[in-house]
Design an enzyme around this catalytic site. Structure first.
Site, mmCIF file in Angstrom:
data_model
loop_
_atom_site.group_PDB
_atom_site.id
_atom_site.type_symbol
_atom_site.label_atom_id
_atom_site.label_comp_id
_atom_site.label_asym_id
_atom_site.label_seq_id
_atom_site.Cartn_x
_atom_site.Cartn_y
_atom_site.Cartn_z
ATOM 1 N N ARG A 652 0.821 -1.210 0.000
ATOM 2 C CA ARG A 652 0.000 0.000 0.000
ATOM 3 C C ARG A 652 0.854 1.258 0.000
ATOM 4 O O ARG A 652 0.424 2.304 -0.494
ATOM 5 C CB ARG A 652 -0.938 -0.004 1.211
ATOM 6 C CG ARG A 652 -2.074 -1.002 1.083
ATOM 7 C CD ARG A 652 -3.154 -0.744 2.123
ATOM 8 N NE ARG A 652 -2.654 -0.942 3.470
ATOM 9 C CZ ARG A 652 -2.547 -2.126 4.077
ATOM 10 N NH1 ARG A 652 -2.882 -3.227 3.411
ATOM 11 N NH2 ARG A 652 -2.097 -2.227 5.314
ATOM 12 N N TYR A 656 0.265 4.431 -2.315
ATOM 13 C CA TYR A 656 0.163 5.810 -1.849
ATOM 14 C C TYR A 656 1.102 6.732 -2.625
ATOM 15 O O TYR A 656 0.746 7.870 -2.962
ATOM 16 C CB TYR A 656 0.484 5.893 -0.362
ATOM 17 C CG TYR A 656 -0.466 5.107 0.513
ATOM 18 C CD1 TYR A 656 -1.757 4.775 0.066
ATOM 19 C CD2 TYR A 656 -0.097 4.682 1.790
ATOM 20 C CE1 TYR A 656 -2.621 4.061 0.856
ATOM 21 C CE2 TYR A 656 -0.962 3.963 2.593
ATOM 22 C CZ TYR A 656 -2.225 3.645 2.121
ATOM 23 O OH TYR A 656 -3.082 2.945 2.911
ATOM 24 N N TYR A 678 -12.498 9.511 0.735
ATOM 25 C CA TYR A 678 -13.597 8.915 1.496
ATOM 26 C C TYR A 678 -13.630 9.456 2.917
ATOM 27 O O TYR A 678 -12.593 9.623 3.562
ATOM 28 C CB TYR A 678 -13.406 7.394 1.512
ATOM 29 C CG TYR A 678 -14.459 6.631 2.261
ATOM 30 C CD1 TYR A 678 -15.755 6.518 1.758
ATOM 31 C CD2 TYR A 678 -14.170 6.014 3.471
ATOM 32 C CE1 TYR A 678 -16.712 5.802 2.433
ATOM 33 C CE2 TYR A 678 -15.133 5.296 4.153
ATOM 34 C CZ TYR A 678 -16.407 5.195 3.635
ATOM 35 O OH TYR A 678 -17.365 4.491 4.303
ATOM 36 N N ALA A 710 -16.008 8.224 9.718
ATOM 37 C CA ALA A 710 -16.648 7.052 10.304
ATOM 38 C C ALA A 710 -16.785 7.206 11.810
ATOM 39 O O ALA A 710 -17.738 6.708 12.420
ATOM 40 C CB ALA A 710 -15.839 5.797 9.960
ATOM 41 N N ALA A 793 -19.891 1.632 9.441
ATOM 42 C CA ALA A 793 -20.862 2.671 9.074
ATOM 43 C C ALA A 793 -21.612 2.284 7.807
ATOM 44 O O ALA A 793 -21.063 1.636 6.919
ATOM 45 C CB ALA A 793 -20.147 4.012 8.871
#
Length: 844
Positions: A652, A656, A678, A710, A793
């Protein structure tokens, strides 16, 4: 003897004179009675039903003076009034008894027409179709009633979903009565044709027929069907987004339906008014009162489809008011009512198919008997008939082939018409938005492949709203039609032209910007004053031009740049043409970055500031869930999806870095960039913080706009106030790796718990070993049976958040998503600070 003869002759003459005198009196009475019956029939269709009922009650004491046929006509009006008053079951029983009596065929067909409508309204489909078949059998005796039965047959087929057949029956009925002298028959046929178009969802066509319904039914003096025509115009206007017109027509219809005493129609008009009030966000209290009143009525009537429509409007009203719980409750009620309505529709369809099946079975039985008769005859002279049958078969094949050719030709014409309608704007005749994009993509790709210039033009009418406000919507429509014709005439076959929506037009040209500007000048010279309803006005247009260059990769980007040039033309004073390249050099020095949050549910959580940044940016890049990405692309079809940089097993951190570079590349190109992330872009998100720092280090203005995270949703969904016990919020792997001690007296939140212990930054799923290690560390401070919560959520308004309660020791076997959060409630009660207590004791 002669005296006796003379005496007899005088007696006969005297008797004849008395007979003639009595006959003349009887004829006069009959004429008076017929006039009274006709007045009752006239009042039955042109006034409130109470007026004709009052006349009938006045005649009740002297009904014996009327003929049997006249008494049946009066009873028919009375039963129709019972149905109009809302007691349709009682009316149906009375009509069934009336049809059992002897009467002329023409009157019987009139009664069948009303009885079939009432049977359909109370969902007694077998009886409705049975009466329709019975009524057809009386047509040879009263052929003038064919139009009435065709009209009611069209109504039944509309209700069972056979819209095309319903339209065909209504057209046949109208064709039969148009040249006649029965204005009410024309009124009924036109009304049914409008209803059939309504059920085909062809609202422009339905609206045209509704206007004709108002005209014809007004001439016929039919108060109810005139009012229903106005209701239909209001409904069609609302379906096409013209809610101000819908309110006006709906109000007129409601007033007239109340005056006619037609309760069912009045409540339908209330729905049109309430829906338009909600759509225009005004007088919501009045809309609520109308809907609640209407809902009570439809529940009394047990009309599930109308209940479902009313509940859906109440859900929209609650959503307008920001009451999601009430909106969801009404939506659930609408779903339940829709399911019940669907069951009734299936029963209706089954009854229709059963009647169709019975008819076909009878036809097949008759055909079988006729075939047996023919076979018996053929056995006598089979040799002589063989050649005749062969010739007949060849003729039948020829007729069939001709019919097939005719049907194929008709089908081809219809397909070509429907295809044209699906690709063109109905008002201007130019291509619609979707077809412009489709043809433009192909032309754009070909121009780039061949190295030819390609230019996009976006134009609209200056101050178009003022045209509608000052001169009316008809003037606005005529302005759009005329401009469309002038664009088509000016562009010719040199490009793709279409109406993008509202008063905006798109032109895609195989030409450079200079040629496009010259074409636009010719178009502006072509614009001339327009006269509508005696009012003459003129208008101007503003246009934006953008030619393909090395920095434009897609048609969407090209059109967006032309659209921005149009905005500059508006800001600079309108009535002008602005080329995107005129300010391109200045834009390279105007790079800027704004990072915004989409919230957890984009449709509810995205702020107006966020939406404004998305609309105004030159380049939009998104790292959101698929639902939010789709909604962003509804605003900006050219939005770039940063999620493509993720891949299974990929580190990841590398992802990024690629996302950072994608954003910085646009900034270094001098673009105004909006990056959508998000939730809250600054909460548990490395990329937004890093790219803001990089932009600022490069001397590029950069800022971050907050979003709903969230964690904010968690507090609301779990009913937690972080101020009561305090909150300790950490990433799960961070908690495991470092020496962190949880505050057991307060709330502890561990984020991305599914990735616990993943130091490779490549895993996207939960592993039991990592979760067990997390539990083992937590057991240092919490007992195994300590209650915890797994929280996710809700990403859609129709979904519910995941709130799963379980024991701490059960965590390794639970289900996880990448975004699952572990909520650890406090352990025990808060204790006082011993130092503070000691100091307090010393002071004491």
């Amino acid at each position: 003897m002669m005296q006796h003869v003379y005496r007899l002759a005088s007696i006969v003459a005297l008797a004849l004179a008395f007979a003639l005198a009595g006959g003349s009196a009887f004829a006069g009475d009959q004429q008076e009675a017929e006039a009274e019956v006709r007045e009752i029939e006239r009042l039955g269709i042109s006034a409130h039903w109470r007026e004709s009922n009052a006349r009938i009650k006045e005649l009740s004491s002297r009904l014996d003076a009327f003929s049997p046929e006249q008494r049946k006509r009066i009873e028919f009006v009375r039963l129709r009034n019972v149905a109009l008053a809302g007691d349709e079951r009682a009316a149906l029983t009375g009509l069934a008894g009336l049809l059992k009596q002897d009467m002329p065929a023409a009157l019987r067909i009139r009664i069948y027409t009303t009885a079939i409508n009432v049977a359909a309204n109370v969902e007694d489909w077998p009886l409705a179709f049975s009466w329709l078949n019975d009524g057809m059998s009386y047509l040879p005796q009263a052929p003038e009633g064919a139009a009435r039965l065709l009209t009611v047959a069209s109504y039944l087929h509309t209700l069972v979903g056979e819209s095309e057949k319903a339209r065909d029956l209504a057209e046949r009925a109208l064709h039969q009565v148009e040249s006649g002298d029965d204005p009410r028959a024309v009124c009924l046929a036109v009304s049914q044709l409008a209803l059939a178009e309504d059920h085909r969802y062809d609202f422009p066509e339905a609206e045209r027929w509704r206007h004709r319904q108002i005209e014809t039914c007004s001439k016929a003096g039919d108060l109810v069907f005139t009012a229903l025509g106005k209701y239909g115009v209001g409904k069609a206007a609302a379906a096409q987004g013209r809610h101000d017109e819908a309110l006006e027509w709906g109000g007129e219809a409601l007033s007239e339906l109340k005056a006619a005493g037609f309760a069912a129609g009045a409540f339908s008009a209330r729905l049109v008014i309430a829906g338009s009030l909600i759509a225009t966000d005004r007088d919501l209290d009045e809309a609520e009162a109308l809907l609640n009143d209407t809902l009570r009525y439809y529940r009394e009537q047990r009309s599930d489809s109308a209940i479902a429509e009313t509940e859906r409007l109440l859900a929209k009203l609650a959503e307008r008011r920001g009451e999601p719980a009430a909106a969801l409750s009404h939506l659930n009620s609408a779903i339940s009512a829709t399911e019940a309505a669907d069951r009734i529709a299936r029963e209706r369809r089954l009854a229709y198919l059963q009647v169709e099946f019975d008819l076909r079975a009878k036809e097949q039985q008759i055909a079988l008997l006729e075939a047996e008769k023919k076979v018996a005859a053929l056995q006598v002279a089979v040799t002589k008939r063989r050649q005749w049958l062969l010739a007949l078969g060849m003729f039948a094949l020829l007729v069939t082939a001709i019919l097939l050719l005719v049907l194929l030709r008709r089908s081809f014409r219809e397909r070509r018409r429907y295809r044209w309608q699906s690709e063109h704007d109905s008002l201007t005749g130019l291509y619609n938005y979707q077809q412009v994009r489709k043809l433009g993509e192909a032309a754009f790709a070909q121009a780039r492949e061949e190295g030819r210039p390609f230019t996009a033009v976006v134009a609209d009418i200056d101050l178009f709203k003022q045209v509608n406000d000052r001169h009316g919507h008809a003037a606005g429509d005529e302005a759009l039609r005329s401009l469309g014709a002038w664009i088509r005439e000016t562009v010719g076959g040199r490009g793709v032209t279409g109406r993008s929506g509202g008063d905006e037009f798109t032109i895609l040209l195989d030409a450079d910007a200079e040629e496009a500007a010259a074409l636009l000048q010719r178009l502006r010279d072509r614009i001339e004053p327009i006269t509508v309803f005696g009012q003459t006005f003129r208008f101007n247009i503003s246009s934006g031009i953008c030619q393909v260059d090395g920095q434009v990769d897609t048609l969407e980007q090209l059109v967006h740049l032309a659209d921005q040039a149009l905005y500059r033309a508006k800001h600079e004073g309108r009535d002008r043409v602005v080329c995107a390249s005129d300010t391109a050099s200045g834009e390279t020095q105007g790079a800027g970055l704004v990072v915004v949050g989409s919230g957890i549910q984009f449709g509810r959580h995205a702020s107006e500031r966020c939406l404004s940044e998305i609309r105004e940016a030159q380049v939009v890049l998104c790292l959101t869930d698929p639902f939010a990405l789709a909604m962003v692309r509804g605003l900006r079809p050219d939005a770039i999806n940063l999620g493509v940089h993720y891949a299974p097993g990929k580190d990841r951190r590398e992802t990024y870095r690629e996302i950072d570079e994608a954003i910085m590349q646009q900034l270094r190109a001098g673009k105004q960039v909006c990056a959508v992330f998000y939730g809250h872009p600054g909460v548990f998100a490395d990329v937004p913080h890093r790219v803001v720092r990089k932009a600022r280090e490069a001397g590029i203005p950069a800022r971050m706009e907050p979003g709903i995270s969230a964690e904010a949703c968690l507090y609301a969904d779990l009913d937690i106030d972080p101020g009561h016990r305090g909150v300790q919020s950490m990433e799960a792997t961070h908690f495991m790796v470092y020496d962190r001690v949880p505050d057991t007296a307060g709330l502890v939140l561990l984020w991305q718990v599914a990735l616990s212990g993943d130091l490779s930054c490549s895993r996207l799923h939960a592993e039991r070993e990592g979760l067990q290690a997390l539990v083992d560390k937590l057991l240092r401070w919490y007992p195994p049976d300590h209650g915890v919560v797994l929280y996710e959520a809700a990403q859609l308004p129709i979904a519910s958040p995941r709130i799963e309660h379980l024991r701490l020791s059960d965590l390794p076997d639970a289900r996880y998503e990448e975004y699952t959060t572990l909520v650890i409630p406090p352990l025990g009660e808060l204790r006082d600070d011993p130092v503070r207590e000691a100091e307090a004791s010393g002071r004491a």
